[in-house]
Design a protein around this motif. Structure first.
Motif, short mmCIF file in Angstrom:
data_model
loop_
_atom_site.label_atom_id
_atom_site.label_comp_id
_atom_site.label_asym_id
_atom_site.label_seq_id
_atom_site.Cartn_x
_atom_site.Cartn_y
_atom_site.Cartn_z
N GLY A 136 10.83 -30.04 4.28
CA GLY A 136 9.59 -29.31 3.39
C GLY A 136 10.02 -29.13 1.86
N PHE A 137 8.90 -28.80 1.20
CA PHE A 137 9.05 -28.24 -0.21
C PHE A 137 7.75 -27.57 -0.74
CE2 PHE A 137 8.36 -32.95 -0.23
CZ PHE A 137 6.88 -32.71 -0.82
N ILE A 138 8.03 -26.79 -1.71
CA ILE A 138 6.64 -25.83 -2.16
C ILE A 138 6.41 -26.55 -3.43
CG2 ILE A 138 5.87 -23.71 -2.92
CD1 ILE A 138 8.71 -22.67 -1.20
N VAL A 139 5.03 -27.11 -3.48
CA VAL A 139 4.56 -27.44 -4.73
C VAL A 139 3.73 -26.51 -5.36
CG1 VAL A 139 2.83 -29.18 -5.57
CG2 VAL A 139 4.28 -29.59 -3.55
N PRO A 140 4.03 -26.08 -6.70
CA PRO A 140 3.22 -24.89 -7.59
C PRO A 140 1.94 -25.13 -7.55
CG PRO A 140 4.78 -26.42 -8.97
CD PRO A 140 4.86 -26.72 -7.51
N ARG A 141 1.39 -23.86 -7.80
CA ARG A 141 -0.23 -23.75 -7.65
C ARG A 141 -0.91 -24.51 -8.58
NH1 ARG A 141 -3.75 -19.00 -6.70
NH2 ARG A 141 -5.47 -19.13 -8.17
N LYS A 142 -0.32 -24.56 -9.90
CA LYS A 142 -1.07 -25.48 -10.94
C LYS A 142 -0.96 -27.06 -10.43
CE LYS A 142 -0.83 -26.71 -15.83
NZ LYS A 142 -0.30 -26.33 -17.28
N ALA A 143 0.03 -27.42 -9.92
CA ALA A 143 0.19 -28.77 -9.62
C ALA A 143 -0.98 -29.11 -8.47
CB ALA A 143 1.65 -29.29 -8.97
N ILE A 144 -1.03 -28.17 -7.60
CA ILE A 144 -2.07 -28.28 -6.48
C ILE A 144 -3.41 -28.53 -6.97
CG2 ILE A 144 -3.04 -27.13 -4.47
CD1 ILE A 144 -0.48 -28.40 -3.71
N TYR A 145 -3.77 -27.45 -7.76
CA TYR A 145 -5.35 -27.55 -8.46
C TYR A 145 -5.39 -28.88 -9.04
CZ TYR A 145 -6.66 -23.06 -6.71
OH TYR A 145 -7.10 -21.96 -5.96
N GLU A 146 -4.36 -29.52 -9.88
CA GLU A 146 -4.50 -30.62 -10.67
C GLU A 146 -4.66 -31.74 -9.81
OE1 GLU A 146 -4.81 -30.98 -13.76
OE2 GLU A 146 -4.83 -28.94 -14.38
N LEU A 147 -3.93 -31.67 -8.64
CA LEU A 147 -4.13 -32.65 -7.54
C LEU A 147 -5.56 -32.86 -6.97
CD1 LEU A 147 -0.84 -32.72 -5.45
CD2 LEU A 147 -1.92 -34.80 -6.66
N GLY A 148 -6.15 -31.44 -6.94
CA GLY A 148 -7.49 -31.57 -6.36
C GLY A 148 -8.44 -31.88 -7.30
N ARG A 149 -8.22 -31.83 -8.56
CA ARG A 149 -9.01 -32.13 -9.77
C ARG A 149 -9.22 -33.68 -9.95
NH1 ARG A 149 -8.68 -33.17 -14.90
NH2 ARG A 149 -6.54 -32.95 -14.79
N ILE A 150 -7.78 -34.48 -9.84
CA ILE A 150 -7.76 -35.97 -10.09
C ILE A 150 -7.69 -36.90 -9.14
CG2 ILE A 150 -6.32 -35.28 -12.24
CD1 ILE A 150 -3.80 -36.12 -10.70
N LEU A 151 -7.57 -36.25 -7.89
CA LEU A 151 -7.77 -37.38 -6.66
C LEU A 151 -9.06 -37.91 -6.37
CD1 LEU A 151 -5.00 -35.86 -4.16
CD2 LEU A 151 -4.71 -37.77 -6.06
N GLY A 152 -9.05 -39.03 -5.95
CA GLY A 152 -10.54 -39.43 -5.63
C GLY A 152 -11.04 -39.35 -4.27
N ASP A 153 -12.18 -39.32 -3.85
CA ASP A 153 -12.57 -38.65 -2.44
C ASP A 153 -12.97 -40.06 -1.67
OD1 ASP A 153 -15.06 -39.27 -4.09
OD2 ASP A 153 -15.79 -37.29 -3.65
N THR A 154 -12.84 -41.11 -2.13
CA THR A 154 -13.30 -42.41 -1.15
C THR A 154 -11.73 -42.91 -0.44
OG1 THR A 154 -14.30 -43.11 -3.25
CG2 THR A 154 -14.16 -44.62 -1.54
N ASP A 155 -12.35 -42.86 0.82
CA ASP A 155 -11.66 -43.10 2.06
C ASP A 155 -10.66 -44.44 1.75
OD1 ASP A 155 -11.67 -40.86 3.43
OD2 ASP A 155 -13.80 -41.54 4.44
N ASN A 156 -9.69 -44.64 2.30
CA ASN A 156 -8.88 -45.85 2.25
C ASN A 156 -8.30 -46.05 0.94
OD1 ASN A 156 -9.51 -46.37 4.98
ND2 ASN A 156 -11.54 -47.09 4.46
#
Length: 390
Positions: A203-223
């Motif tokens: 396991g590893f810890i991904v910092p808060r800023k990176a988590i929020y950036e991931l939430g912003r840039i990832l697509g919400d379309t399955d597959n």
């Protein structure tokens, strides 16, 4: 240099420029890196700890005449330009096509009748975070990871002195990827089924800023797939990358030992007293009760006397204004208890359960931690634990 559709170019720039630091120690971090290669433009933004690269299709310009042909030979493949100014230019024009080319020591940007010259720096001056040989790799569905991030991110601590809690824990187990966040007062966790090439638990810890950036840039379309890779330095994970077809995020990880989160998740055998709510009705009732609060995060008291109703009470600490809201339950109830919950934590939790019509609050008593789960479903592994206000 190139011609691009304004909306496509701006969307890629927005993804990359969000991580750019407005007051960096190194002025180069005010810029984004533009790299042109084979009909594709890569735009990279970084603050030295989190880096986002977004890709978009462009049309490479053809040289016309000897002078332009000669200029084309000396055209650099990469350069760094001020992110905020470049974004403002694209945002404040309504034309569909943007032309970008070199003009001496400046970058020339033409949009309709507008013409702009921006200073640039050589691309070699931009410090990039490179992806190396991964010690751990996994394939995830973008939309699945995005949902899990949105469910747990509010529980990440924002306290600088507790750095080991200032990120989300990616725990790779035999069951899958357990995504965990806690600030010491609440804990959120969700399980993702994944394919991983690592046979050992890690396991590893991904910092808060990176988590929020991931939430912003990832697509919400399955597959739509995402490749996760993590790199070790000795026995410790130092960086992780999250890459899709059109964007890549690289983050320096928090090097610390994450607490044993499993110890704070109550067992349903212990938390036998259960109240089942309609999630939206409860969220509305909590918001109504909070209207009298003077400050964000003041407590909401939850009272039940064995009836099929729960009373929410709120009181402002300074003005002593009061609110009382009753809400019906979705289950037969013989529970008698009283507990107080931080109103912000309660609303964050209810928002995390978006997509689930009913939510189950499981208690041992009014003073112990509350375990919250989706009701009427066995498919979800989402769990939320909240400590009451004492």
């Amino acid at each position: 240099m190139f011609v691009a559709d304004r909306s496509i170019l701006l969307a890629a720039l927005d993804k990359a420029a969000s991580v750019v630091d407005n007051a960096p120690i190194n002025p180069i971090y005010e810029c984004v890196l533009l790299v042109l290669d084979a009909g594709q433009l890569s735009i990279t933004g970084s603050d030295g700890q989190v880096q986002v690269t977004a890709r978009c299709a462009i049309t490479e310009q053809k040289a016309i005449g000897d002078k332009k042909a000669k200029a084309k030979k000396s055209t650099p493949k990469s350069l760094a330009v001020n992110a905020k100014k470049f974004s403002k230019i694209l945002r404040n024009t309504s034309v569909d096509e943007i032309a970008v080319e070199l003009d001496g020591n400046s970058l020339s940007i033409t949009s309709g009748s507008g013409h702009f010259l921006l200073a640039f720096q050589p691309g070699a001056d931009f410090p990039q975070m490179e992806v190396g040989a991964d010690n751990l790799t996994a394939e995830l569905d973008q939309a699945t990871l995005l949902r899990a991030i949105k469910r747990v991110q509010a529980a990440i601590s924002n306290k600088v002195h507790r750095q080991f809690l200032a990120g989300a824990y990616f725990d790779f187990t035999k069951k899958g990827l357990q995504l965990v966040a806690t600030d010491g007062h609440r804990l959120a966790t969700d399980l993702l089924k994944i394919k991983t090439k690592s046979k050992e638990q890690s396991g590893f810890i991904v910092p808060r800023k990176a988590i929020y950036e991931l939430g912003r840039i990832l697509g919400d379309t399955d597959n739509q797939s995402l490749r996760l890779g993590a790199i070790k330095d000795g026995e410790v994970f130092r960086s992780a990358s999250f890459e899709t077809a059109d964007v890549c995020l690289i983050a320096q990880l928090i090097v610390a030992t994450y607490p044993d989160y499993r110890r704070v998740i109550p067992d349903l055998e212990k938390n036998k007293q259960q109240l089942i709510f309609d999630r939206l009705n409860l969220l509305t009732a909590v918001r109504q009760a909070c209207t009298v609060h003077d400050r964000v995060g003041e407590a909401v008291k939850m009272i039940t006397n064995g009836s099929n109703q729960v009373t929410l009470k709120a009181e402002s600490l300074r003005q002593k204004d009061q609110a009382q809201v009753r809400i019906g339950l979705e289950n037969e109830n013989d529970v008698e208890l009283q507990t107080s919950i931080n109103s912000t934590y309660l609303q964050d939790m209810l928002n995390a359960f978006e997509g689930f019509p009913k939510i189950n609050f499981a208690f041992s008593d009014g003073e112990g931690s509350i375990l919250c789960l989706p009701a009427d479903t066995k498919d979800s592994q989402l769990q939320y634990v909240v400590m009451p206000v004492r």
